[in-house]
Design an enzyme around this catalytic site. Structure first.
Site, PDB file in Angstrom:
ATOM      1  N   ARG A  16       0.886  -1.302   0.049  1.00  0.00           N
ATOM      2  CA  ARG A  16       0.067  -0.028   0.010  1.00  0.00           C
ATOM      3  C   ARG A  16       0.645   1.052  -0.059  1.00  0.00           C
ATOM      4  NH1 ARG A  16      -4.458   0.181   4.247  1.00  0.00           N
ATOM      5  NH2 ARG A  16      -5.200   1.637   3.047  1.00  0.00           N
ATOM      6  N   CYS A  56      -1.157   5.691   9.306  1.00  0.00           N
ATOM      7  CA  CYS A  56      -1.621   4.227   8.740  1.00  0.00           C
ATOM      8  C   CYS A  56      -2.584   4.644   7.744  1.00  0.00           C
ATOM      9  CB  CYS A  56      -1.847   3.321  10.130  1.00  0.00           C
ATOM     10  SG  CYS A  56      -3.335   3.958  10.942  1.00  0.00           S
TER      11      CYS A  56
END
Length: 275
Positions: free
Chosen positions: A172, A230
Site C-alpha cells: 500500500r 497508517c
C-alpha cells in the site's frame, strides 16, 4: 509505566487490591463489530467498547476513524467504569491494533495508567464468561493533549524535518494496491514501517531492544521528532506504542492516509523510496 502487560501479570493484578478496569476492544477492519464475539465469551469483568462508534467520530473528510469528540469519549469511558486514578487494561482479539487505539486515546486524553494486554485474548488461558458486568460509573474527564497529535500539514512538514513512519503494508505504501482509499501511495518523505513487523508470530510485541534496533535502522534517534500514520489511525496507534516500548516518543497523524488521500490537492508519492 510500561505500556503493555502480560496475561499472567493481569491475572495477578485483577485479584489484588486495585484491580484494573478491563476493556474489550475486539474489532476487525471491514467486518462486524466484536459485540457478538464478546457476548459469546469474554474475560471476567471486561466491558465491551466499540471502536467504530465509540473510539472514533463519524467518518468523513477527516478520515475513516477521526478522533471522537472528547466529551463523548469521556462519557463512554465513565460508563465503562474508568476513573481518573483507576488502572486500565485494554485488549482485543490478538492483533493489538484496536487495543492500541484505545490505549492511545486514553493516554492522549490524559489518563496515565493504561496498558495493552500483550497478545490479546489469544494470550489468555484463564476462564471466559458470558456474564455482562455493570460497573460503577467512573469519574474520568478527558484532558486532551497528553500525547503528540499531527494534522495533515504537520505530517507533511515532519516527513521533511524529522521522521514520518507509514505503518501500512508495504504494497500500500508503494502504491501497488489500494483496497480502501481513493488512491495508493504514501505521503512524500514518509518511510515504510509496517506495523506487522512490531510483533512476533504469537502476536506479542518484540523485545524492547529489538524494537529499538528496528526503529533506529529506519532513522529514529533521540534528537529526531517521530510521527506515525497508517490507513485511519488504528494500526498507527500500535506503532506509537511499539515506539514507546523502544524508547522513542512519537506523534500520531490520526486522520492518516484516509484523510490525506481524500484531498486531490495533496501530493502522493509511489514506489519504495520516500521521495
Amino acid at each position: 509505566m510500561k505500556p503493555i502487560i502480560t496475561a499472567s501479570e493481569y491475572m495477578s493484578e485483577s485479584a489484588g487490591p486495585r484491580p484494573p478496569v478491563l476493556l474489550d476492544i475486539r474489532w476487525q477492519l471491514g467486518g462486524p463489530n466484536g459485540r457478538a464475539a464478546y457476548e459469546a465469551g469474554h474475560l471476567p469483568g471486561a466491558v465491551y467498547v466499540d471502536l467504530d462508534s465509540e473510539l472514533a467520530g463519524p467518518a468523513g473528510s477527516g478520515g475513516r476513524h477521526p478522533l471522537p469528540d472528547p466529551e463523548a469519549f469521556g462519557a463512554v469511558m465513565r460508563r465503562a467504569g474508568v476513573g481518573q486514578d483507576t488502572p486500565v487494561v485494554v485488549h482485543d482479539g490478538g492483533q493489538g491494533w484496536a487495543a492500541a487505539r484505545a490505549w492511545w486515546l486514553l493516554r492522549w486524553a490524559g489518563h496515565s495508567d493504561v496498558r495493552v494486554l500483550d497478545g490479546g485474548l489469544a494470550a489468555w488461558d484463564g476462564p471466559l464468561t458470558t456474564d455482562i458486568p455493570e460497573p460503577a460509573e467512573g469519574n474520568f474527564r478527558p484532558r486532551p493533549g497528553a500525547l503528540g497529535l499531527l494534522d495533515a500539514d504537520g505530517a507533511a512538514k515532519l516527513a521533511r524535518s524529522g521522521l514520518l513512519l507509514d505503518a501500512r503494508a508495504g504494497e500500500r505504501y508503494r502504491g501497488e494496491v489500494e483496497p480502501i482509499d481513493r488512491v495508493g501511495g504514501h505521503i512524500p518523505g514518509a518511510v515504510s514501517a509496517p506495523t506487522t513487523e512490531n510483533v512476533g508470530e504469537d502476536g506479542r510485541f518484540l523485545p524492547a531492544d529489538a524494537l529499538a534496533s528496528r526503529f533506529s535502522a529506519l532513522g529514529a534517534d533521540r534528537d529526531t521528532q517521530v510521527g506515525v500514520y497508517c490507513g485511519s489511525g488504528v494500526s498507527g496507534a500500535h506503532e506509537v506504542l511499539a515506539l514507546e516500548l523502544a524508547g522513542y516518543p512519537a506523534a500520531l497523524y490520526a486522520g492518516s492516509w484516509s484523510e490525506w488521500s481524500s484531498d486531490e490537492a495533496r501530493p502522493v508519492a509511489t514506489g519504495p523510496d520516500p521521495l
